[in-house]
Design an enzyme around this catalytic site. Structure first.
Site, short mmCIF file in Angstrom:
data_model
loop_
_atom_site.label_atom_id
_atom_site.label_comp_id
_atom_site.label_asym_id
_atom_site.label_seq_id
_atom_site.Cartn_x
_atom_site.Cartn_y
_atom_site.Cartn_z
N GLN A 102 0.85 -1.20 0.00
CA GLN A 102 0.00 0.00 0.00
C GLN A 102 0.88 1.24 0.00
O GLN A 102 0.38 2.36 -0.12
CB GLN A 102 -0.90 0.02 1.24
CG GLN A 102 -1.82 -1.18 1.35
CD GLN A 102 -2.49 -1.25 2.70
OE1 GLN A 102 -3.56 -0.67 2.91
NE2 GLN A 102 -1.86 -1.92 3.64
N ASP A 105 6.32 4.61 -1.24
CA ASP A 105 7.72 5.06 -1.04
C ASP A 105 8.74 4.34 -1.91
O ASP A 105 9.92 4.70 -1.90
CB ASP A 105 8.09 4.94 0.45
CG ASP A 105 7.87 3.51 1.01
OD1 ASP A 105 7.51 3.41 2.20
OD2 ASP A 105 8.05 2.53 0.24
N HIS A 120 -1.30 1.56 -4.34
CA HIS A 120 -1.59 3.00 -4.24
C HIS A 120 -0.62 3.84 -5.06
O HIS A 120 -0.49 5.03 -4.84
CB HIS A 120 -1.59 3.44 -2.76
CG HIS A 120 -2.68 2.78 -1.98
ND1 HIS A 120 -2.69 2.69 -0.61
CD2 HIS A 120 -3.81 2.16 -2.39
CE1 HIS A 120 -3.78 2.05 -0.21
NE2 HIS A 120 -4.47 1.71 -1.28
N THR A 190 0.21 -2.95 8.80
CA THR A 190 -0.94 -2.24 8.24
C THR A 190 -2.11 -2.26 9.22
O THR A 190 -2.35 -3.24 9.91
CB THR A 190 -1.40 -2.83 6.89
OG1 THR A 190 -2.49 -2.04 6.38
CG2 THR A 190 -1.83 -4.28 7.01
N ALA A 234 8.52 -4.46 12.65
CA ALA A 234 8.80 -5.24 11.44
C ALA A 234 10.29 -5.58 11.34
O ALA A 234 10.66 -6.73 11.01
CB ALA A 234 8.37 -4.43 10.22
N1 APR Z 1 6.54 -2.36 12.71
C1 APR Z 1 5.36 -2.97 12.40
N2 APR Z 1 4.17 -2.32 12.38
C2 APR Z 1 4.19 -1.01 12.70
C3 APR Z 1 5.36 -0.30 13.04
C4 APR Z 1 6.58 -1.05 13.04
N3 APR Z 1 7.76 -0.48 13.35
N4 APR Z 1 5.04 0.99 13.31
C5 APR Z 1 3.71 1.09 13.12
N5 APR Z 1 3.19 -0.11 12.77
C6 APR Z 1 1.80 -0.45 12.44
C7 APR Z 1 0.75 0.35 13.17
O1 APR Z 1 0.40 -0.31 14.39
C8 APR Z 1 -0.42 0.33 12.17
O2 APR Z 1 -1.22 -0.82 12.36
O3 APR Z 1 1.64 -0.11 11.08
C9 APR Z 1 0.28 0.22 10.82
C10 APR Z 1 0.25 1.53 10.05
O4 APR Z 1 -1.11 1.78 9.75
P1 APR Z 1 -1.48 3.01 8.78
O5 APR Z 1 -0.67 4.20 9.18
O6 APR Z 1 -2.96 3.10 8.73
O7 APR Z 1 -0.89 2.54 7.38
P2 APR Z 1 -1.57 1.62 6.29
O8 APR Z 1 -2.35 0.52 6.92
O9 APR Z 1 -0.50 1.25 5.35
O10 APR Z 1 -2.57 2.65 5.57
C11 APR Z 1 -3.21 2.20 4.41
O11 APR Z 1 -4.23 4.38 4.22
O12 APR Z 1 -4.08 6.69 4.31
C12 APR Z 1 -4.10 5.60 3.45
O13 APR Z 1 -3.13 5.48 1.31
C13 APR Z 1 -2.81 5.49 2.67
O14 APR Z 1 -1.66 3.47 1.96
C14 APR Z 1 -2.25 4.13 3.07
C15 APR Z 1 -3.49 3.39 3.54
#
Ligand code: APR
Length: 247
Positions: A102, A105, A120, A190, A234
């Site tokens: 998603q 980068d 995306h 995610t 991660a």
């Molecule tokens: N290691 C693993 N997981 C992590 C870490 C880490 N170091 N830091 C944060 N997280 C987790 C958080 O707990 C959260 O569940 O990563 C997730 C990030 O969630 P979001 O910020 O919502 O990102 P994502 O799920 O990729 O968002 C999906 O939303 O705004 C739109 O287009 C945007 O692609 C994005 C989409």
């Protein structure tokens, strides 16, 4: 960090027929890129309206000012972290067949992953909103916003999926096809809040895949589709998985 659970996950991966990784912003946090939600989430300090497609068409300059500040001033210098690198090594050793991300980068490709589906889009590409000409971002001077097309003077848009914009057809069809083929899906970082991306793990599960989830906390998937939940960063978890797989 539960080493028994991590070893179980590594064994599942080792013995799998077709492993697909599904990644979100969490995998890039250790590359200095903030997530969208949760601690330090972008949406805690910025209104997502600037990434909404109708707003962009109505107020491209205002949208571009935020997009440049939040993405282009950050992502250009970001480097893959060990989690991206281990996923790339897992692909080289055929422990992973493809990555559905998603993230915009481009860090999976920078780390060496070859089969990456960008649901995306990615920030490195700009597209003209009038004639659809595509540019690498290096051809645009983002000191003068909004950037315009050299051919028709139309306004250029980052080739990323804005809110209320459809997912690129190729990435969408290939990603759902991969999810159906997977017998193991490795979900990393995610919140699984945004559709249709968040349906990918559900489709994999419905087609019989075992779901391994890596996250620092539970997500919307943990109590619905996840079979093995590996709580942790991660980078830390993937280092351990890499050790068990003797990468
Ligand atoms: N290691 C693993 N997981 C992590 C870490 C880490 N170091 N830091 C944060 N997280 C987790 C958080 O707990 C959260 O569940 O990563 C997730 C990030 O969630 P979001 O910020 O919502 O990102 P994502 O799920 O990729 O968002 C999906 O939303 O705004 C739109 O287009 C945007 O692609 C994005 C989409």
């Amino acid at each position: 960090m539960d080493l028994n659970e991590i070893e179980k996950a590594a064994e599942l991966i080792r013995n799998a027929r077709y492993v697909v990784a599904f990644t979100g912003a969490g995998i890039s946090v250790d590359s200095g890129i903030p997530p969208f939600r949760g601690d330090n989430g972008l949406w805690n300090t910025h209104h997502p309206i600037f990434l909404e497609i109708d707003f962009f068409h109505k107020k491209p300059l205002q949208s571009w000012i935020k997009i440049k500040e939040i993405f282009y001033d950050n992502l250009g210098t970001a480097q893959p972290n060990i989690a991206h690198e281990i996923l790339a090594k897992m692909e080289q050793r055929s422990f992973v067949e493809s990555i559905i991300t998603q993230n915009i980068d481009h860090l999976h490709q920078k780390a060496g992953s070859k089969c990456v589906y960008e649901l995306h889009g990615n920030y490195k590409q700009l597209v003209c909103t009038e004639c659809n000409t595509e540019y690498d971002v290096s051809f645009a001077n983002l000191d003068f916003l909004p950037p315009t097309c050299y051919i028709c003077k139309g306004i250029l848009k980052p080739d990323i999926v804005f809110f209320n914009e459809p997912i690129p057809h190729f990435a969408k069809t290939r990603s759902f096809a991969e999810a159906k083929k997977a017998d193991v899906m490795l979900i990393i970082g995610t919140e699984a809040e945004v559709l249709p991306a968040a349906d990918i793990p559900v489709v994999a599960k419905k087609n019989g895949a075992k779901i391994i989830e890596i996250n620092i906390k539970q997500s919307q998937l943990t109590n619905t589709v996840t079979d093995i939940f590996l709580k942790g960063k991660a980078t830390e978890i993937l280092i351990k998985i890499g050790e068990f797989l003797h990468l």
